[in-house]
Design a protein around this motif. Sequence first.
Motif, PDB file in Angstrom:
ATOM      1  N   HIS A 225      -6.375  -1.994  17.093  1.00 14.72           N
ATOM      2  CA  HIS A 225      -7.688  -1.321  16.668  1.00 14.72           C
ATOM      3  C   HIS A 225      -8.618  -2.387  15.907  1.00 14.72           C
ATOM      4  N   ILE A 226      -7.807  -3.235  15.059  1.00 11.95           N
ATOM      5  CA  ILE A 226      -8.341  -4.089  14.605  1.00 11.95           C
ATOM      6  C   ILE A 226      -8.967  -5.465  15.213  1.00 11.95           C
ATOM      7  N   GLY A 227      -8.011  -5.296  16.540  1.00 10.49           N
ATOM      8  CA  GLY A 227      -8.364  -6.704  17.344  1.00 10.49           C
ATOM      9  C   GLY A 227      -7.286  -7.905  16.855  1.00 10.49           C
ATOM     10  N   LEU A 228      -6.030  -7.585  16.748  1.00 10.99           N
ATOM     11  CA  LEU A 228      -5.297  -8.573  16.128  1.00 10.99           C
ATOM     12  C   LEU A 228      -4.197  -8.879  17.240  1.00 10.99           C
ATOM     13  N   THR A 229      -3.514 -10.369  17.062  1.00  5.60           N
ATOM     14  CA  THR A 229      -2.574 -10.412  18.073  1.00  5.60           C
ATOM     15  C   THR A 229      -1.456  -9.886  17.426  1.00  5.60           C
ATOM     16  N   HIS A 230      -0.570  -9.172  17.912  1.00  6.77           N
ATOM     17  CA  HIS A 230       0.612  -8.448  17.618  1.00  6.77           C
ATOM     18  C   HIS A 230       1.791  -8.679  18.275  1.00  6.77           C
ATOM     19  N   GLN A 231       2.773  -9.075  17.496  1.00  2.00           N
ATOM     20  CA  GLN A 231       4.141  -9.570  17.968  1.00  2.00           C
ATOM     21  C   GLN A 231       5.225  -8.215  17.422  1.00  2.00           C
ATOM     22  N   ALA A 232       5.678  -7.529  18.338  1.00  2.00           N
ATOM     23  CA  ALA A 232       6.578  -6.343  17.925  1.00  2.00           C
ATOM     24  C   ALA A 232       7.967  -6.772  18.165  1.00  2.00           C
ATOM     25  N   LEU A 233       8.812  -6.628  17.116  1.00  2.00           N
ATOM     26  CA  LEU A 233      10.303  -6.963  17.548  1.00  2.00           C
ATOM     27  C   LEU A 233      11.214  -5.746  17.301  1.00  2.00           C
ATOM     28  N   ASN A 234      12.028  -5.184  18.138  1.00  2.00           N
ATOM     29  CA  ASN A 234      12.536  -3.929  18.251  1.00  2.00           C
ATOM     30  C   ASN A 234      13.898  -4.401  17.398  1.00  2.00           C
TER      31      ASN A 234
ATOM     32  N   ALA B 272       2.600   3.149  15.346  1.00  4.40           N
ATOM     33  CA  ALA B 272       1.514   3.226  14.553  1.00  4.40           C
ATOM     34  C   ALA B 272       0.961   1.689  14.148  1.00  4.40           C
ATOM     35  N   LEU B 273       1.770   0.922  13.575  1.00  2.00           N
ATOM     36  CA  LEU B 273       1.428  -0.605  13.243  1.00  2.00           C
ATOM     37  C   LEU B 273       1.050  -1.312  14.730  1.00  2.00           C
ATOM     38  N   ALA B 274       1.373  -1.158  15.659  1.00  7.81           N
ATOM     39  CA  ALA B 274       0.899  -1.430  17.085  1.00  7.81           C
ATOM     40  C   ALA B 274      -0.458  -1.239  17.428  1.00  7.81           C
ATOM     41  N   ALA B 275      -0.669   0.320  17.051  1.00  8.11           N
ATOM     42  CA  ALA B 275      -1.741   0.820  17.523  1.00  8.11           C
ATOM     43  C   ALA B 275      -3.077   0.143  16.519  1.00  8.11           C
ATOM     44  N   ALA B 276      -2.610   0.098  15.277  1.00  6.04           N
ATOM     45  CA  ALA B 276      -3.659  -0.197  14.158  1.00  6.04           C
ATOM     46  C   ALA B 276      -4.002  -1.953  14.553  1.00  6.04           C
ATOM     47  N   ALA B 277      -2.909  -2.630  14.939  1.00  2.79           N
ATOM     48  CA  ALA B 277      -3.118  -4.025  15.215  1.00  2.79           C
ATOM     49  C   ALA B 277      -4.424  -4.115  16.393  1.00  2.79           C
TER      50      ALA B 277
ATOM     51  N   GLN C 147      -4.534   5.375   9.030  1.00  5.15           N
ATOM     52  CA  GLN C 147      -4.010   4.979   7.551  1.00  5.15           C
ATOM     53  C   GLN C 147      -4.021   3.840   7.569  1.00  5.15           C
ATOM     54  N   LEU C 148      -3.306   3.151   8.398  1.00  2.87           N
ATOM     55  CA  LEU C 148      -2.866   1.750   8.464  1.00  2.87           C
ATOM     56  C   LEU C 148      -4.071   0.965   9.128  1.00  2.87           C
ATOM     57  N   THR C 149      -4.908   1.225   9.615  1.00  4.22           N
ATOM     58  CA  THR C 149      -6.186   0.335   9.894  1.00  4.22           C
ATOM     59  C   THR C 149      -7.061   0.457   8.553  1.00  4.22           C
ATOM     60  N   ALA C 150      -6.990   1.377   8.061  1.00  6.72           N
ATOM     61  CA  ALA C 150      -7.820   1.603   6.753  1.00  6.72           C
ATOM     62  C   ALA C 150      -7.473   0.580   5.790  1.00  6.72           C
ATOM     63  N   VAL C 151      -6.021   0.227   5.611  1.00  5.23           N
ATOM     64  CA  VAL C 151      -5.569  -0.318   4.439  1.00  5.23           C
ATOM     65  C   VAL C 151      -5.200  -1.979   4.896  1.00  5.23           C
ATOM     66  N   LEU C 152      -5.138  -2.171   6.333  1.00  3.26           N
ATOM     67  CA  LEU C 152      -4.878  -3.497   6.737  1.00  3.26           C
ATOM     68  C   LEU C 152      -6.121  -4.395   6.940  1.00  3.26           C
ATOM     69  N   ALA C 153      -7.156  -3.684   7.726  1.00  2.33           N
ATOM     70  CA  ALA C 153      -8.394  -4.212   8.086  1.00  2.33           C
ATOM     71  C   ALA C 153      -8.938  -5.123   6.892  1.00  2.33           C
ATOM     72  N   PRO C 154      -9.038  -4.917   5.697  1.00  2.00           N
ATOM     73  CA  PRO C 154      -9.844  -5.306   4.705  1.00  2.00           C
ATOM     74  C   PRO C 154      -8.941  -6.601   4.389  1.00  2.00           C
ATOM     75  N   VAL C 155      -7.581  -6.671   4.454  1.00  2.00           N
ATOM     76  CA  VAL C 155      -6.863  -7.989   3.779  1.00  2.00           C
ATOM     77  C   VAL C 155      -6.337  -8.781   4.831  1.00  2.00           C
TER      78      VAL C 155
ATOM     79  N   PHE D 172       0.952  -1.032   0.024  1.00  2.00           N
ATOM     80  CA  PHE D 172      -0.067  -0.175  -0.064  1.00  2.00           C
ATOM     81  C   PHE D 172       1.088   1.214   0.022  1.00  2.00           C
ATOM     82  N   ILE D 173       0.601   2.043  -0.869  1.00  2.00           N
ATOM     83  CA  ILE D 173       1.340   3.480  -0.972  1.00  2.00           C
ATOM     84  C   ILE D 173       0.442   4.166   0.293  1.00  2.00           C
ATOM     85  N   LEU D 174       1.352   4.770   1.268  1.00  2.00           N
ATOM     86  CA  LEU D 174       0.675   5.482   2.342  1.00  2.00           C
ATOM     87  C   LEU D 174       0.887   6.843   2.109  1.00  2.00           C
ATOM     88  N   GLY D 175      -0.343   7.512   2.599  1.00  2.00           N
ATOM     89  CA  GLY D 175      -0.080   8.954   2.797  1.00  2.00           C
ATOM     90  C   GLY D 175       0.519   9.310   3.953  1.00  2.00           C
TER      91      GLY D 175
END
Length: 189
Positions: A135-144, A128-133, A106-114, A97-100
């Motif tokens: 919001h969508i209700g996904l299990t999220h694993q973040a690696l720094n 931002a990706l953690a917040a989108a996950a 924005q990340l929720t809008a593009v990730l939720a449908p797919v 996805f090309i992001l504005g």
Amino acid sequence: SQGLSIHAAANTLDVAPSRAFRWRHRFLALAQDAKAGSLTGIVEADETFCPALQQGPAPHWGPAPSAWGQVLDARHRRTTMCPVLVVRDRSGASTDFILGRRDKAQLTAVLAPVLAPDVVLCTDGSSALAAAARHIGLTHQALNMSSGPRTRGPWHIQNVNAHRGRLKEWMRRFHGVATSYLASYLGWF
């Protein structure tokens, strides 16, 4: 299919460069839809930046290019570094996805449908990706990646990073594409 320049393709096909340009972009328009419509299982996501030549007004899919950071290339054309989110599941299905804006909305809008509801989303430390996950209700694993191990059991983003590296290397041959054609080139890849 060989990634030739417009002039090289025109010479190979013995047609005018203007005709080779029109043909390329007719075919490229079809490639925009050649992306996965659904990702399942363990899904990896990461951002990259693709060089795009700004021509005309700002594209409709994002903010003014001044928000992206611009450089001048060797021919003194204004090159914009466009943010692209690359998303790939472990079966090899991928989309981008090309992001504005690179924010939760924005990340929720593009990730939720797919993304399927039972996806485990692996990302770098992007808040931002953690917040989108969340919001969508996904299990999220973040690696720094900068301060910790690159893997934690089955959780890593090595597949998406390898794909992102191949994309950047492939795009390099075009020396930047016009912002209006970037989605077509991403589909071609």
